[in-house]
Motif scaffolding. Structure first.
Motif, PDB file in Angstrom:
ATOM      1  N   VAL A  41      48.784  31.641  30.709  1.00 44.71           N
ATOM      2  CA  VAL A  41      49.123  32.968  30.180  1.00 44.71           C
ATOM      3  C   VAL A  41      50.226  33.617  31.011  1.00 44.71           C
ATOM      4  O   VAL A  41      51.079  34.334  30.488  1.00 44.71           O
ATOM      5  N   THR A  42      50.232  33.350  32.321  1.00 50.26           N
ATOM      6  CA  THR A  42      51.168  34.023  33.220  1.00 50.26           C
ATOM      7  C   THR A  42      52.060  33.055  34.002  1.00 50.26           C
ATOM      8  O   THR A  42      52.736  33.459  34.940  1.00 50.26           O
ATOM      9  N   GLU A  58      39.325  41.459  33.560  1.00 50.92           N
ATOM     10  CA  GLU A  58      39.774  42.712  34.157  1.00 50.92           C
ATOM     11  C   GLU A  58      38.819  43.140  35.266  1.00 50.92           C
ATOM     12  O   GLU A  58      37.648  42.775  35.286  1.00 50.92           O
ATOM     13  N   THR A  81      50.261  42.027  32.141  1.00 50.96           N
ATOM     14  CA  THR A  81      49.534  40.796  32.432  1.00 50.96           C
ATOM     15  C   THR A  81      50.251  40.047  33.540  1.00 50.96           C
ATOM     16  O   THR A  81      51.466  39.858  33.486  1.00 50.96           O
TER      17      THR A  81
END
Length: 266
Positions: free
Chosen positions: A23-24, A137, A188
């Motif tokens: 995702v990152t 989170e 993010t």
């Protein structure tokens, strides 16, 4: 980062092997490059050992865990331990599921880590505190300083805790900084990028210590991590100033400005 740390990273250009969250991943690599280091991303267990042995530091990010990734991380981690290069663990979503708990337990059983970079709820999970998770989170739970010290003792590792107040903890040493801004929570990858930067800084500093005939250890690493935490927050503040000065800028611009600020901090 202060000039001393940035100078070391840019001069030595350590190669960081990042097994990180897809995702990152792009942001993590860009932040490593912005800090002056180099990056390679390899998560196939058939090659992670070989890549780790070519590298100067290893980042393990558990953002999207699976059995194959665990095998890849263990292969790379064991190679890093054998070579004596630093291993930074980012236990994304620790406490979010039983699978992640087992994943991290097995990883820490087989790989010695030099630094754990996590938010307060992830550290709480590693300390054995039960709570209702909110995905990956940060939840409204944290471990007290004594528990964090004990975790550092147990792992013989620096614990980098991010939040309104950042902590760099190594056994009895606790260093604090209060830089950063709320917009870091609106993008993010803020924590993932920090993990990459910490890996680069520790790797560069350890290379310098070895060149002077000094033995790298957690006491030196905690000072490096503290400097990174403080400077990372300062870069976020610079990025926020740019966002506030542009009526059309928002969270996407903030991420770009953030990476820009790190790349120009020297």
């Amino acid at each position: 980062m202060p000039v001393s740390v940035f100078t070391a990273v840019r001069a030595r250009q350590p190669l960081i092997h990042a097994i990180t969250n897809p995702v990152t991943m792009n942001d993590v690599v860009n932040m490593i490059l912005a800090g002056g280091a180099l990056a390679v991303c390899a998560d196939n267990p058939e090659e992670t050992r070989e890549i780790a042995l070519l590298s100067d530091g290893l980042l393990l990010n558990t953002g999207m865990p699976c059995d194959e990734k665990l095998r890849a991380m263990i292969q790379a981690g064991r190679a890093a331990n054998e070579k004596g290069i630093p291993v930074v663990l980012d236990p994304v979503g620790a406490g979010a599921s039983q699978y992640r708990k087992c994943f991290l337990s097995e990883l820490l059983r087989q790989v010695r880590v030099d630094c754990v970079r996590a938010n307060r709820s992830e550290i709480a999970a590693l300390c054995g505190i039960s709570f209702k998770a909110r995905g990956v989170e940060s939840a409204d739970v944290s471990a007290d300083t004594d528990r964090i010290r004990r975790l550092s003792e147990e792992l013989d590792a620096v614990i980098a805790v991010t939040g309104e107040e950042d902590l760099a903890v190594y056994k009895e040493t606790v260093l604090t900084s209060r830089t950063g801004c709320a917009m870091q929570k609106k993008i993010t990858g803020a924590g993932c990028m920090l993990g990459g930067l910490i890996a680069a800084a520790i790797a560069a500093n350890r290379t310098g210590l070895r060149s002077r005939g000094e033995k790298p250890d957690g006491a030196a690493d905690v000072l490096t991590v503290h400097e990174v935490l403080r400077a990372y927050g300062e870069a976020a503040e610079i990025a926020l100033e740019r966002v506030l000065s542009d009526a059309k800028a928002g969270t996407a611009s903030f991420k770009t400005f953030f990476i820009d600020a790190v790349s120009r901090m020297e």
